[in-house]
Design a protein around this motif. Structure first.
Motif, PDB file in Angstrom:
ATOM      1  N   GLU A 193       6.060   0.763  -8.069  1.00 30.10           N
ATOM      2  CA  GLU A 193       6.808   0.806  -6.807  1.00 30.10           C
ATOM      3  C   GLU A 193       6.039   0.170  -5.646  1.00 30.10           C
ATOM      4  O   GLU A 193       6.610  -0.585  -4.866  1.00 30.10           O
ATOM      5  N   HIS A 194       4.740   0.464  -5.509  1.00 31.71           N
ATOM      6  CA  HIS A 194       3.990  -0.086  -4.373  1.00 31.71           C
ATOM      7  C   HIS A 194       3.941  -1.611  -4.410  1.00 31.71           C
ATOM      8  O   HIS A 194       3.944  -2.261  -3.360  1.00 31.71           O
ATOM      9  N   ARG A 197       6.398  -3.519  -5.910  1.00 30.48           N
ATOM     10  CA  ARG A 197       7.766  -3.965  -5.608  1.00 30.48           C
ATOM     11  C   ARG A 197       7.998  -3.965  -4.103  1.00 30.48           C
ATOM     12  O   ARG A 197       8.615  -4.879  -3.565  1.00 30.48           O
ATOM     13  N   GLN A 198       7.470  -2.950  -3.425  1.00 33.95           N
ATOM     14  CA  GLN A 198       7.610  -2.889  -1.962  1.00 33.95           C
ATOM     15  C   GLN A 198       6.831  -4.013  -1.292  1.00 33.95           C
ATOM     16  O   GLN A 198       7.339  -4.658  -0.368  1.00 33.95           O
ATOM     17  N   TYR A 199       5.585  -4.228  -1.720  1.00 30.11           N
ATOM     18  CA  TYR A 199       4.763  -5.289  -1.132  1.00 30.11           C
ATOM     19  C   TYR A 199       5.491  -6.639  -1.181  1.00 30.11           C
ATOM     20  O   TYR A 199       5.518  -7.382  -0.198  1.00 30.11           O
ATOM     21  N   GLY A 222       8.646  -7.113  -1.585  1.00 30.18           N
ATOM     22  CA  GLY A 222      10.027  -7.042  -1.111  1.00 30.18           C
ATOM     23  C   GLY A 222      11.028  -7.351  -2.200  1.00 30.18           C
ATOM     24  O   GLY A 222      12.066  -7.956  -1.941  1.00 30.18           O
ATOM     25  N   ASP A 254      10.731 -12.232  -4.973  1.00 30.32           N
ATOM     26  CA  ASP A 254      12.098 -11.872  -4.632  1.00 30.32           C
ATOM     27  C   ASP A 254      12.901 -13.175  -4.570  1.00 30.32           C
ATOM     28  O   ASP A 254      12.388 -14.213  -4.116  1.00 30.32           O
TER      29      ASP A 254
END
Length: 140
Positions: free
Chosen positions: A91-92, A94-96, A98, A116
């Motif tokens: 998750e961390h 995927r967030q980084y 975006g 992305d």
């Protein structure tokens, strides 16, 4: 060699498909970490370890190397590519990057980058505008 680009989706469990033609070179154990330009880098675990060892040859006082090493290693996650060719993206990460549902998986010689879809499209469009002048600087 890892070449080409493929559009894929991130599944509900946060996994992305790694193209079959790349799986042998990547192996079953890979490291995924923060890359530059808000993409993710994916490389075989042994190649990642060798990269870290090369960087550790720099003097401890070399601030830029230490900062890059901290981010690269500190955000890294060792993952397995399953028999269906899927790899988990924490998750961390995927967030980084975006990451939305649609992503591009891009072969960049000895590593894979995960972008992305919209970020990759914008990056490519901007790069294409300056491609010739960039090539002249790189290919002297």
């Amino acid at each position: 060699m890892l070449l080409g680009q493929f559009q894929h989706t991130v599944d509900v469990k946060g996994r992305v498909f790694i193209p079959a033609r790349w799986r042998e070179e990547l192996g079953e154990s890979v490291v995924v970490t923060e890359g530059l330009n808000r993409c993710l880098y994916v490389m075989p675990s042994d190649r990642f370890e060798a990269k870290l060892e090369d960087m550790e040859q720099q003097p401890l006082e070399h601030e830029a190397t230490q900062t890059y090493l901290r981010v690269l290693a500190g955000s890294a996650s060792e993952e397995q590519v399953d028999k269906q060719g899927r790899m988990n993206i924490p998750e961390h990460l995927r967030q980084y990057a975006g990451l939305g549902k649609e992503v591009f998986v891009v072969g960049v010689s000895r590593r894979v980058e995960i972008w992305d879809k919209d970020s990759w499209t914008r990056y490519r469009e901007a790069a294409e505008v300056n491609y010739e002048s960039i090539a002249q600087k790189v290919l002297r």
